[in-house]
Design a protein around this motif. Structure first.
Motif, short mmCIF file in Angstrom:
data_model
loop_
_atom_site.label_atom_id
_atom_site.label_comp_id
_atom_site.label_asym_id
_atom_site.label_seq_id
_atom_site.Cartn_x
_atom_site.Cartn_y
_atom_site.Cartn_z
N ARG A 1 -6.38 -28.59 6.92
CA ARG A 1 -5.60 -27.60 6.17
C ARG A 1 -4.55 -26.94 7.06
O ARG A 1 -3.44 -26.67 6.62
CB ARG A 1 -6.52 -26.56 5.54
CG ARG A 1 -7.32 -27.14 4.40
CD ARG A 1 -8.21 -26.13 3.77
NE ARG A 1 -8.84 -26.68 2.57
CZ ARG A 1 -9.79 -26.08 1.91
NH1 ARG A 1 -10.26 -24.92 2.32
NH2 ARG A 1 -10.30 -26.64 0.83
N THR A 2 -4.88 -26.70 8.32
CA THR A 2 -3.93 -26.11 9.26
C THR A 2 -2.78 -27.08 9.51
O THR A 2 -1.62 -26.67 9.51
CB THR A 2 -4.64 -25.77 10.58
OG1 THR A 2 -5.72 -24.88 10.33
CG2 THR A 2 -3.68 -25.13 11.56
N GLN A 3 -3.09 -28.34 9.72
CA GLN A 3 -2.05 -29.36 9.94
C GLN A 3 -1.15 -29.49 8.73
O GLN A 3 0.07 -29.59 8.85
CB GLN A 3 -2.68 -30.72 10.24
CG GLN A 3 -3.30 -30.82 11.60
CD GLN A 3 -3.97 -32.16 11.83
OE1 GLN A 3 -4.00 -33.03 10.95
NE2 GLN A 3 -4.55 -32.34 13.00
N LYS A 4 -1.75 -29.46 7.55
CA LYS A 4 -0.99 -29.60 6.32
C LYS A 4 -0.05 -28.42 6.12
O LYS A 4 1.11 -28.60 5.78
CB LYS A 4 -1.95 -29.71 5.13
CG LYS A 4 -1.32 -30.16 3.86
CD LYS A 4 -2.38 -30.38 2.80
CE LYS A 4 -1.80 -30.96 1.55
NZ LYS A 4 -2.81 -31.16 0.53
N SER A 5 -0.53 -27.20 6.39
CA SER A 5 0.32 -26.02 6.21
C SER A 5 1.43 -25.95 7.25
O SER A 5 2.52 -25.50 6.97
CB SER A 5 -0.51 -24.74 6.22
OG SER A 5 -1.07 -24.53 7.49
N SER A 6 1.16 -26.44 8.47
CA SER A 6 2.19 -26.42 9.50
C SER A 6 3.29 -27.44 9.21
O SER A 6 4.44 -27.24 9.58
CB SER A 6 1.59 -26.67 10.88
OG SER A 6 1.11 -27.98 10.99
N LYS A 7 2.96 -28.52 8.53
CA LYS A 7 3.95 -29.53 8.16
C LYS A 7 4.85 -29.01 7.05
O LYS A 7 5.99 -29.43 6.93
CB LYS A 7 3.30 -30.83 7.72
CG LYS A 7 2.70 -31.60 8.88
CD LYS A 7 2.08 -32.89 8.40
CE LYS A 7 1.46 -33.64 9.58
NZ LYS A 7 0.80 -34.87 9.15
#
Length: 70
Positions: free
Chosen positions: A62-68
């Motif tokens: 979820r963190t990776q997805k939001s940072s993208k």
């Protein structure tokens, strides 16, 4: 996060990194396993460690997805 082949308990089949919705399937699988483990409420170290690992992986996804998105 590295993509790899895994057996899905939710879909009852092997999931390959080449699938179009790979990351959505991974997230669904993690949610399924987390919910299942919480419902079982097993106190053994194996289940507790797996639950922590699954929750950490889901948070990381979820963190990776939001940072993208930013």
């Amino acid at each position: 996060m590295k993509q790899k082949v895994f057996f899905s308990e939710l879909y009852k089949r092997e999931i390959k990194p080449t699938e179009a919705d790979y990351w959505a399937i991974v997230q669904a699988e993690l949610l399924y396993r987390i919910t299942d483990m919480k419902e079982r409420d097993c106190s053994c170290m194996y289940c507790k460690e797996n639950l922590k690992k699954f929750e950490k992986t889901l948070k990381s996804l979820r963190t990776q997805k939001s940072s993208k998105l930013n």
